[in-house]
Each structure stands twice: as C-alpha cells, then as structure tokens.
Design an enzyme around this catalytic site. Structure first.
Site, short mmCIF file in Angstrom:
data_model
loop_
_atom_site.label_atom_id
_atom_site.label_comp_id
_atom_site.label_asym_id
_atom_site.label_seq_id
_atom_site.Cartn_x
_atom_site.Cartn_y
_atom_site.Cartn_z
N CYS A 1 -6.10 -4.41 0.86
CA CYS A 1 -6.58 -4.64 2.17
C CYS A 1 -7.92 -4.12 2.46
CB CYS A 1 -5.49 -4.19 3.19
SG CYS A 1 -4.94 -2.45 2.84
N LYS B 1 8.05 0.58 2.79
CA LYS B 1 6.96 0.85 3.70
C LYS B 1 7.15 0.01 5.12
CE LYS B 1 1.84 0.26 3.86
NZ LYS B 1 0.67 0.21 3.08
N ARG C 1 -6.28 3.01 9.30
CA ARG C 1 -7.09 1.69 8.97
C ARG C 1 -8.54 1.96 9.76
NH1 ARG C 1 -2.27 -2.47 10.96
NH2 ARG C 1 -0.90 -1.77 9.14
N ARG D 1 1.01 -7.54 9.70
CA ARG D 1 1.48 -7.31 8.28
C ARG D 1 2.99 -7.40 8.46
NH1 ARG D 1 -3.22 -5.58 6.20
NH2 ARG D 1 -4.12 -3.51 6.67
N GLU E 1 15.14 -2.80 -0.92
CA GLU E 1 13.74 -2.62 -1.38
C GLU E 1 13.47 -1.67 -2.63
OE1 GLU E 1 11.14 -4.14 -1.29
OE2 GLU E 1 11.08 -5.25 0.50
N LYS F 1 7.71 5.33 3.52
CA LYS F 1 6.65 5.58 4.57
C LYS F 1 6.81 4.65 5.96
CE LYS F 1 1.83 4.23 4.51
NZ LYS F 1 0.58 3.49 3.96
C1 PBG Z 1 -2.64 -0.05 2.68
C2 PBG Z 1 -2.28 1.24 3.16
C3 PBG Z 1 -2.17 1.76 4.46
C4 PBG Z 1 -1.76 3.05 4.45
C5 PBG Z 1 -1.76 3.25 2.93
N1 PBG Z 1 -2.09 2.38 2.36
C6 PBG Z 1 -2.28 0.93 5.84
C7 PBG Z 1 -1.50 -0.33 5.97
O1 PBG Z 1 -0.67 -0.76 5.36
O2 PBG Z 1 -2.02 -0.86 6.94
C8 PBG Z 1 -1.48 4.07 5.45
C9 PBG Z 1 -1.51 5.51 5.31
C10 PBG Z 1 -1.65 6.12 6.56
O3 PBG Z 1 -1.66 5.67 7.99
O4 PBG Z 1 -2.09 7.39 6.43
N2 PBG Z 1 -1.90 -0.85 2.26
ZN ZN Z 2 -2.86 -2.99 1.94
#
Ligand code: PBG
Ligand code: ZN
Length: 325
Positions: A122, A195, A205, A217, A233, A248
């Site tokens: 991303c 996640k 972001r 997402r 998962e 997460k």
């Molecule tokens: C990317 C990613 C994200 C985070 C970690 N890896 C953001 C998302 O999925 O949009 C979030 C980490 C955070 O908020 O500290 N895939």
């Molecule tokens: Zn990502």
C-alpha cells in the site's frame, strides 16, 4: 474467602507486597519498535500526530536503531516511504528500495538488533491498496506473487523476519514457499493474522502516505464486529507456516488477543497501533491524562490479555523506566 476472614487489601498495603503478587510484568523484551524509512540524508520529518516519531532517512534511522538496541529493545519493524509509486508497487520489491537499504544499513551497524520488515504494497502502489487492482477490485491471487517477491527481497537485504500485513488470502503459504525455494527457510514469518479494518490506523496512513485513493480496505481487512473469524484467520496462517501470529489493533481487540492466546500455542503479537498512541499523546498534551502512567497501564493490559510481544510506538518511552528498575 469472605469478608471479614479474607481481606484483599492486606496484600495491597505495601509496595513490597504488591510487587510480590503482581501477575503481569512488562519487560523490554516484549517490545518491537516501528520505524519509518524515507530517502535522502539527514532527514527527520516529524509526524505531527505521533509526537517523538519521524520519517527518517537511513542515516538517522540507523541512529535510532542504535538507541533502541542500547535500551534493550530486541527488534524494530521497518516501514518504507518510497519516492515513487506505480500500479504494481514495484518499489516494494526493488533491490535498492527504501526498506531494503534501511535493512542493510541497520544490520551492518547493529547486527544484534533483529530487523523485521513490514511486507505490504500500500505505501508503494499509486492507488494505495495492499494488493494489485483489477477495475475497482483488489485481485487476491495476482497480489500473492508481488507480496512474496517483496518478502524475498527483504530477506535478501538481510531482514531477520518478515511480517505480511496485506490480509490477502494465502499469502503466508506463498511467502513461506518462496523463502524456502530461495534458501531462506530460516527466516520466520510474523503474520498480521487478525488485522481489522480499523480507523485507528489514521495517523499511520499520514505517516506512511498509504491511504487508499479509492474505496477502503473492507474487502480484505476484517470486520471489527467479528471474533470467531479471527480464530479462522489465525488457524489458516498457522497451517500456512506462520511463526508468530498477530492481532491488530490491540486495545479495542483485547478479547481477540485473549481468545487467540487461549486457542493457539504460537507466540502472539499485538500491534498497539498509531491511533492508540496518538490518543494518549494528545490527551497528555492537553493536560487531561498522565501520559507515562496511561502508557504503562495500556501496555500492561495488552500483555495481561495474552500478548507475548507488543509492537508499539511507546517502545522507547516504556523501555527507559523499565531499564532503571
Ligand atoms: C499497511 C499497514 C498499516 C498499518 C501497518 N501496516 C495500515 C493499513 O493497513 O492501512 C497500521 C499501523 C498503525 O496504525 O500503527 N498494510
Ligand atoms: Zn497495506
């Protein structure tokens, strides 16, 4: 065990007693520090919503990695902010990509510090999604090869562990196979297994410039309402070869951390995400909360819920008082 025969306050009357019966102890080994790597030299761009955190050029990032190591933090988690984006996120798996360069430099300078790399597309795709896009859809199977390629290029750069955060189905198996075929069977995978599609990622972001340019997402990250699905998962990732599983965010999902801890015997990591950090820092700056105490209470809660490892922007702040003890 009834009053007045039993008086719980007896064992709370002194710090010595409280320490003796304390059930959960944080230690610096629990922490993983996330860091943001960006091109250039002597760059230290403050991240407004995350006080104390910066986009760091490799030279400065190495310095921070040294400090983390000196505090006893065992590992950092690297994110890249690339200077170019395209539909297939090619900068994610470029030999001289930003994470690849940061990894090489940290391993050169502080070999004992474990470097874990976030594996996702991303930050590198112009559409900002974690996979490749077919029309308005994120194409699961076509993304797997790019994700595995990214993991492999991190391993080649010297990463000690890779951490896929994309939430595509089947990516752990694909990464495991790719690593094994290329003589990296020793490299573990920390899978972002449960996640959630969370608004707590907002500050991240902005820091990583990784917001999706259309849609959201929700077709790949989990619905915050689901916990049984988290178990499914996690079991898939375990079957596919994950070495560490992750939940997460952490705070709004302590029940999920607890369930995963009860059901599986692998190490469980919890990601205390950017929004969780920012909320506490903001309230502290307003004078509304005692920041350091809320930090320790929060990290203790995540560990008490069952996390063996905590990925947290508080890693350095929390390591200092723990080291003095
Ligand atoms: C990317 C990613 C994200 C985070 C970690 N890896 C953001 C998302 O999925 O949009 C979030 C980490 C955070 O908020 O500290 N895939
Ligand atoms: Zn990502």
């Amino acid at each position: 065990m009834l009053f007045p025969d039993y008086r719980p306050r007896r064992m709370r009357q002194s710090e010595a007693f409280r320490r003796m019966i304390r059930e959960t102890a944080l230690s610096v080994e629990d922490f993983i520090l996330p860091l943001f790597a960006i091109g250039g030299k002597k760059v230290q761009n403050p991240i407004a919503s995350m006080p104390g955190h910066y986009q760091l050029s490799v030279d400065n990032l190495v310095q921070t990695a040294r400090e983390a190591h000196a505090l006893g933090i065992p590992a950092v988690l690297l994110f890249g902010v690339p200077d170019r984006k395209d539909p297939l996120g090619t900068a994610a798996y470029a030999k001289d990509g930003i994470v690849q360069r940061a990894t090489r430099s940290v391993k050169d300078a502080v070999p004992e510090l474990a470097v874990i790399t976030d594996v996702c597309l991303c930050q590198y795709t112009d559409h900002g999604h974690c996979g490749c896009v077919e029309g308005e859809c994120i194409d699961n199977d076509a993304s797997l090869d790019l994700i595995a390629r990214t993991a492999l290029s991190h391993a080649k750069a010297g990463a000690d562990m890779v951490a896929p955060s994309d939430m595509m189905d089947g990516r752990v198996a694909e990464i495991r196979e790719t690593l094994d075929e290329n003589d990296f069977s020793r490299i573990p995978i920390m899978a972002y297994s449960a996640k959630y599609c969370s608004s707590y990622y907002g500050p991240f972001r902005a820091a990583a410039d990784s917001a999706p340019q259309f849609g959201d997402r929700r077709t790949y990250q989990m619905d915050p309402a689901n916990a049984l699905e988290a178990i499914r998962e996690v079991s898939m990732d375990v079957e596919e070869g994950a070495d560490i599983v992750m939940v997460k965010p952490a705070l709004a999902y302590l029940d999920v951390i607890y369930r995963v801890r009860q059901e599986f015997d692998l190490p469980v990591a919890a990601y205390n995400v950017s929004g969780e950090f920012s909320m506490i820092k903001a309230a502290e700056q307003m004078g509304w909360l005692d920041g350091p105490r809320v930090m320790m209470e929060t990290l203790t809660a995540i560990k008490r819920a069952g996390a063996d490892l905590i990925i947290t922007y508080f890693a350095m702040d929390a390591a200092r008082p723990l080291q003095r003890k």
